[in-house]
Design a protein around this motif. Sequence first.
Motif, PDB file in Angstrom:
ATOM      1  N   TYR A  55       0.852  -1.191   0.000  1.00  0.00           N
ATOM      2  CA  TYR A  55       0.000   0.000   0.000  1.00  0.00           C
ATOM      3  C   TYR A  55       0.889   1.243   0.000  1.00  0.00           C
ATOM      4  CZ  TYR A  55      -3.885  -3.081   1.210  1.00  0.00           C
ATOM      5  OH  TYR A  55      -4.826  -4.065   1.211  1.00  0.00           O
ATOM      6  N   TYR A  56       1.949   1.198   0.831  1.00  0.00           N
ATOM      7  CA  TYR A  56       2.959   2.258   0.898  1.00  0.00           C
ATOM      8  C   TYR A  56       4.319   1.588   0.929  1.00  0.00           C
ATOM      9  CZ  TYR A  56      -0.867   5.172   2.583  1.00  0.00           C
ATOM     10  OH  TYR A  56      -2.053   5.835   2.712  1.00  0.00           O
ATOM     11  N   GLN A  57       5.306   2.214   0.293  1.00  0.00           N
ATOM     12  CA  GLN A  57       6.668   1.713   0.387  1.00  0.00           C
ATOM     13  C   GLN A  57       7.596   2.918   0.500  1.00  0.00           C
ATOM     14  OE1 GLN A  57       8.092  -0.772  -2.813  1.00  0.00           O
ATOM     15  NE2 GLN A  57       9.724  -1.598  -1.542  1.00  0.00           N
ATOM     16  N   GLU A  58       7.893   3.302   1.754  1.00  0.00           N
ATOM     17  CA  GLU A  58       8.682   4.492   2.019  1.00  0.00           C
ATOM     18  C   GLU A  58      10.056   4.185   2.608  1.00  0.00           C
ATOM     19  OE1 GLU A  58       6.149   6.838   4.523  1.00  0.00           O
ATOM     20  OE2 GLU A  58       4.801   7.341   2.875  1.00  0.00           O
ATOM     21  N   LEU A  59      10.250   2.997   3.149  1.00  0.00           N
ATOM     22  CA  LEU A  59      11.532   2.635   3.731  1.00  0.00           C
ATOM     23  C   LEU A  59      12.554   2.383   2.632  1.00  0.00           C
ATOM     24  CD1 LEU A  59      10.394   0.154   6.519  1.00  0.00           C
ATOM     25  CD2 LEU A  59      10.977   2.567   6.750  1.00  0.00           C
ATOM     26  N   TYR A  60      13.809   2.715   2.924  1.00  0.00           N
ATOM     27  CA  TYR A  60      14.862   2.492   1.946  1.00  0.00           C
ATOM     28  C   TYR A  60      15.572   1.176   2.250  1.00  0.00           C
ATOM     29  CZ  TYR A  60      18.826   2.844  -1.030  1.00  0.00           C
ATOM     30  OH  TYR A  60      19.749   2.560  -1.990  1.00  0.00           O
ATOM     31  N   TRP A  61      15.681   0.326   1.243  1.00  0.00           N
ATOM     32  CA  TRP A  61      16.374  -0.955   1.364  1.00  0.00           C
ATOM     33  C   TRP A  61      17.535  -0.968   0.382  1.00  0.00           C
ATOM     34  CZ3 TRP A  61      14.771  -3.517   5.461  1.00  0.00           C
ATOM     35  CH2 TRP A  61      13.477  -3.282   5.928  1.00  0.00           C
ATOM     36  N   GLY A  62      18.625  -1.565   0.776  1.00  0.00           N
ATOM     37  CA  GLY A  62      19.795  -1.658  -0.087  1.00  0.00           C
ATOM     38  C   GLY A  62      20.961  -0.907   0.511  1.00  0.00           C
ATOM     39  N   SER A  63      21.921  -0.580  -0.342  1.00  0.00           N
ATOM     40  CA  SER A  63      23.142   0.081   0.099  1.00  0.00           C
ATOM     41  C   SER A  63      22.894   1.547   0.441  1.00  0.00           C
ATOM     42  CB  SER A  63      24.207  -0.005  -0.985  1.00  0.00           C
ATOM     43  OG  SER A  63      24.534  -1.349  -1.230  1.00  0.00           O
ATOM     44  N   PHE A  64      23.642   2.042   1.427  1.00  0.00           N
ATOM     45  CA  PHE A  64      23.573   3.460   1.780  1.00  0.00           C
ATOM     46  C   PHE A  64      24.974   3.948   2.093  1.00  0.00           C
ATOM     47  CE2 PHE A  64      22.672   1.012   5.650  1.00  0.00           C
ATOM     48  CZ  PHE A  64      23.650   1.479   6.511  1.00  0.00           C
ATOM     49  N   SER A  65      25.178   5.251   1.946  1.00  0.00           N
ATOM     50  CA  SER A  65      26.467   5.838   2.303  1.00  0.00           C
ATOM     51  C   SER A  65      26.301   7.325   2.532  1.00  0.00           C
ATOM     52  CB  SER A  65      27.514   5.591   1.216  1.00  0.00           C
ATOM     53  OG  SER A  65      27.200   6.331   0.066  1.00  0.00           O
ATOM     54  N   ARG A  66      27.262   7.865   3.256  1.00  0.00           N
ATOM     55  CA  ARG A  66      27.294   9.306   3.500  1.00  0.00           C
ATOM     56  C   ARG A  66      28.727   9.693   3.812  1.00  0.00           C
ATOM     57  NH1 ARG A  66      23.572  13.478   5.310  1.00  0.00           N
ATOM     58  NH2 ARG A  66      24.788  15.367   5.034  1.00  0.00           N
ATOM     59  N   SER A  67      29.224  10.702   3.109  1.00  0.00           N
ATOM     60  CA  SER A  67      30.545  11.263   3.388  1.00  0.00           C
ATOM     61  C   SER A  67      30.359  12.655   3.954  1.00  0.00           C
ATOM     62  CB  SER A  67      31.402  11.314   2.123  1.00  0.00           C
ATOM     63  OG  SER A  67      31.750  10.010   1.723  1.00  0.00           O
ATOM     64  N   ILE A  68      31.113  12.967   4.996  1.00  0.00           N
ATOM     65  CA  ILE A  68      31.008  14.254   5.662  1.00  0.00           C
ATOM     66  C   ILE A  68      32.399  14.877   5.705  1.00  0.00           C
ATOM     67  CG2 ILE A  68      30.421  15.424   7.830  1.00  0.00           C
ATOM     68  CD1 ILE A  68      28.848  12.464   8.155  1.00  0.00           C
ATOM     69  N   ILE A  69      32.537  16.049   5.092  1.00  0.00           N
ATOM     70  CA  ILE A  69      33.786  16.786   5.190  1.00  0.00           C
ATOM     71  C   ILE A  69      33.771  17.507   6.533  1.00  0.00           C
ATOM     72  CG2 ILE A  69      35.177  18.649   4.213  1.00  0.00           C
ATOM     73  CD1 ILE A  69      34.007  17.831   1.474  1.00  0.00           C
TER      74      ILE A  69
END
Length: 107
Positions: A55-69
Amino acid sequence: GQLTVDVYQTDGEIVIKSTIAGVTADDIDVSITNEMVTIRGSREHDEKVKADDYYYQELYWGSFSRSIILPEEIDADNAKASMKNGILTLRLPKLSKSKIKKIKISN
């Protein structure tokens, strides 16, 4: 997918917090240099659901990343990471630029 983060400072360190639900500490890779932090991982489905059954699909599945300077140089060798209740916390000691080292001149 990109992680959301809070980045703030205390007197002696830079602190990074990120909510990372659905993964264990073993599923997360944190790379730190004196100028940058990269958080990577993967969140996998625990069950198979056909696309038509959502009905709803809002969650993220799979690879994730974040780089912070980082806003200032840190001591990467003494950085610490912890995870509690789905919140990853990185504590990065600041390098003290104000320390003046005096050296003796030999004859």
